[in-house]
Enzyme design. Structure first.
Site, short mmCIF file in Angstrom:
data_model
loop_
_atom_site.label_atom_id
_atom_site.label_comp_id
_atom_site.label_asym_id
_atom_site.label_seq_id
_atom_site.Cartn_x
_atom_site.Cartn_y
_atom_site.Cartn_z
N LYS A 241 18.57 1.85 -5.01
CA LYS A 241 18.13 1.11 -6.18
C LYS A 241 17.21 2.00 -7.00
O LYS A 241 16.05 2.21 -6.66
CB LYS A 241 17.40 -0.18 -5.80
CG LYS A 241 17.22 -1.12 -7.00
CD LYS A 241 16.04 -2.05 -6.84
CE LYS A 241 14.73 -1.35 -7.07
NZ LYS A 241 14.60 -0.76 -8.44
N VAL A 298 3.66 -2.55 -3.72
CA VAL A 298 5.08 -2.80 -3.39
C VAL A 298 5.38 -2.35 -1.97
O VAL A 298 6.06 -3.06 -1.21
CB VAL A 298 6.00 -2.10 -4.40
CG1 VAL A 298 7.45 -2.19 -3.96
CG2 VAL A 298 5.84 -2.71 -5.80
N GLU A 322 5.96 7.13 0.12
CA GLU A 322 4.89 7.85 -0.59
C GLU A 322 4.46 6.95 -1.73
O GLU A 322 5.29 6.50 -2.53
CB GLU A 322 5.40 9.20 -1.10
CG GLU A 322 4.29 10.10 -1.58
CD GLU A 322 4.26 10.23 -3.08
OE1 GLU A 322 3.24 9.77 -3.67
OE2 GLU A 322 5.21 10.75 -3.67
N CYS A 356 2.13 11.25 -9.14
CA CYS A 356 1.37 10.75 -7.99
C CYS A 356 0.21 11.68 -7.68
O CYS A 356 -0.81 11.27 -7.14
CB CYS A 356 2.27 10.64 -6.76
SG CYS A 356 3.77 9.69 -7.02
N GLU A 452 -6.39 3.54 -9.05
CA GLU A 452 -5.29 4.33 -9.61
C GLU A 452 -4.93 3.78 -10.99
O GLU A 452 -4.67 2.58 -11.15
CB GLU A 452 -4.06 4.27 -8.70
CG GLU A 452 -2.94 5.16 -9.20
CD GLU A 452 -1.71 5.09 -8.31
OE1 GLU A 452 -1.11 6.15 -8.06
OE2 GLU A 452 -1.35 3.99 -7.86
#
Length: 570
Positions: A241, A298, A322, A356, A452
């Site tokens: 996905k 998530v 990750e 990231c 973040e």
């Protein structure tokens, strides 16, 4: 529904809809020899300087792809499926410009993808590993040559990456993943146990039983290509996905893999609503693994759902993820201010801070702060922001409205509770543009140093030179993440102290370099704490997660008597 003016794939592509390889009745052909893949080398980055042939080729491809709208189907078992439930893929820097109509999956299609993966797994898992590797080695060469401009252009237009950021990602890094993963697979299969003259001991590195779910992010095309293919090179079948906001580049990856000879059903391309797709896959008894890059929230929800379902699975799923980062730069008083300032400019603002690994918090001693600040601000004021088709652009748009709104809220907070030294504007009239922003705070616990943001916002904390060791402890304890970090200094004892104090604060640690730009085979990537499982993409450690080893002992001379020698009479 509009249809594309012409298919936007290179002319040498052969589509494989519905085709399955038919095994020969005489059995597979064999090669009497131990095969080895070519030794991998990192793909060189092209420069795209004015007048270069690669610049002209990419400019032409950008113009063509920007002028057409493609139709992206679901691809299950090699079969194209068009549902009519359409989502639009747009340019973030010009969000009224639609690049593609994307057909999204229903629950029925997700179930079909599971079945197609199971069907493909039966054969793919039993292919010689060298033949599987050959598919991805061919994909690497196609990407390095005839597909390079297509995938770079798709990444630039669909994800608002500059030419250089697209090149190091969509081209070079993905080529590296496919070359190095094939080589690492060879290394893994070559690791065999000790045998004696009477027994032959072997290790069978079997693919996992079931399918692997690959859920990929928007920010790196190379990650979107690696997450489904790393398990596949080890013999697994995958349901993939892609991120809704990176669908154009993902689609071309799928077409490239087909062109390289990937059999239908080995990777199934399933665009759709994330909760719908994920919930069906997590409820399947055949879930064997999850390969994920995305947000911590998530990933936590995925792990929780798998835990709730743990009793229904055929085996314990491998969970590789990750997630987030709050990546730091810390400078010692011995650091070169010019080097620190460039690290902030590149590490914090390239690709709009949507890496990231992007630097988002910096700790600078008072003695060098004025020079670091002034140099960084001067560079920020020079940065051109705009359309990526203008190769002078250094900063483009953030990915979508949701990101734009979130980052804007952080900027509002900074205006009220900190000091904005440069940038701070958010312009959303035509694209999702956030200016590169440098914030200064006197509070080491301020939220912009802890949370973040995933945007072009860097927050600086200025510390007294004498509080170096205390500052290192603050850095280690401030954020729940532990992905990347960097130390700048010329005093070797200070570097040693920082490396020790911050040992668990970053899975990728940089000395006198920005905390971004990990290269496959050189700096395997991943972090721990709330940054993920640290299974190190770009190394054999990641591939080992996609196999289930079987130890085999063959006895050349089985015993014929149950009694042992010690049992003899005195």
């Amino acid at each position: 529904m509009s249809s594309p003016a012409a298919p936007l794939v290179p002319a040498n592509v052969t589509r494989t809809e519905g085709r399955r390889p038919v095994p020969s009745e005489e059995g597979p052909a064999s090669i009497a020899g131990i095969r080895r893949v070519p030794s991998p080398v990192n793909e060189p980055n092209r420069t795209y300087v004015p007048g270069s042939p690669e610049r002209a080729e990419l400019k032409a491809r950008l113009k063509a792809m920007a002028g057409e709208k493609i139709d992206i189907p679901i691809i299950i078992g090699g079969r194209e499926i068009r549902t009519g439930r359409i989502e639009h893929a747009v340019m973030p820097h010009d969000y009224r410009h639609v690049l593609a109509d994307v057909h999204t999956a229903s629950a029925e299609h997700v179930e079909q993808a599971i079945a197609a993966a199971a069907d493909a797994h039966r054969e793919w898992a039993n292919w010689p590993w060298e033949d599987r590797a050959a598919v991805f080695l061919r994909a690497a060469e196609l990407l390095a040559t005839t597909w390079r401009a297509t995938l770079n252009a798709a990444t630039m237009l669909g994800q608002s990456k500059t030419v250089f950021q697209a090149e190091i990602d969509a081209a070079s890094e993905l080529v590296d993943f496919w070359r190095f993963n094939s080589y690492y697979a060879q290394q893994i299969y070559s690791e065999q146990p000790i045998s004696t003259h009477t027994t032959w001991n072997q290790m069978d590195y079997r693919p996992l039983e079931g399918f692997v779910y690959a859920a990929t992010p928007f920010n790196f095309t190379s990650i979107a290509g690696n997450l489904p293919t790393a398990p596949a090179v080890m013999g697994n079948a995958v349901v993939w996905k892609p991120a809704t906001s990176a669908m154009v580049s993902a689609y071309y990856i799928m077409r490239l893999l087909e062109a390289a000879g990937l059999p239908p059903g080995v990777i199934n391309f399933v665009p759709g609503d994330p909760p719908l797709v994920s919930n069906i896959l997590f409820d399947s008894t055949d879930l064997a693994g999850v390969h994920f890059t995305g947000s911590t929230v998530v990933f936590n929800s995925m792990w929780k759902r798998i835990g709730e379902n743990i009793g229904r699975y055929r085996s314990y799923p491998r969970i590789v993820g990750e997630t987030g980062g709050k990546d730091f730069i810390v400078a010692h008083a011995s650091a070169d201010p010019a080097e620190v300032a460039v690290a902030i400019a590149r590490g914090g603002y390239e690709y709009q801070g949507q890496k990231c690994s992007a630097a988002s918090r910096v700790y600078i001693p008072q003695s060098i702060w004025p020079e670091v600040r002034d140099r960084a601000v001067a560079m920020m004021r020079e940065m051109k922001q705009g359309d990526v088709q203008d190769f002078r652009t250094f900063v483009a748009a953030v990915i979508d409205k949701k990101a734009f709104t979130k980052i804007s809220e952080y900027l509002d907070d900074a205006r009220k509770n900190a000091k904005i030294l440069a940038g701070g504007a958010a312009r959303g009239e035509t694209g999702y543009f956030i200016e590169p922003t440098l914030v200064e705070t006197t509070d080491p616990g301020y939220r912009l140093l802890c949370e973040e943001i995933f945007g072009p916002v860097v927050t600086a904390y200025v510390y007294p030179d004498a509080k170096w060791s205390e500052t290192l402890r603050t850095i280690d304890q401030t954020s729940p993440y532990a992905l990347t970090g960097a130390i700048f200094g010329r005093d070797r004892s200070a570097i040693r102290e920082a490396s020790s104090a911050l040992r668990n604060a970053a899975g990728n640690f940089y000395i006198n370099d920005k905390p971004t730009g990990a290269v496959v085979g050189q700096q395997p990537f991943g972090g721990s704490r709330k940054s993920g499982t640290n299974d190190k993409a770009g190394s054999p450690l990641n591939l080992l997660r996609w196999v289930s080893a079987r130890a085999i002992k063959e006895n050349f001379l089985p015993p014929r008597d149950y009694r042992y020698a010690y049992m003899a009479e005195e």
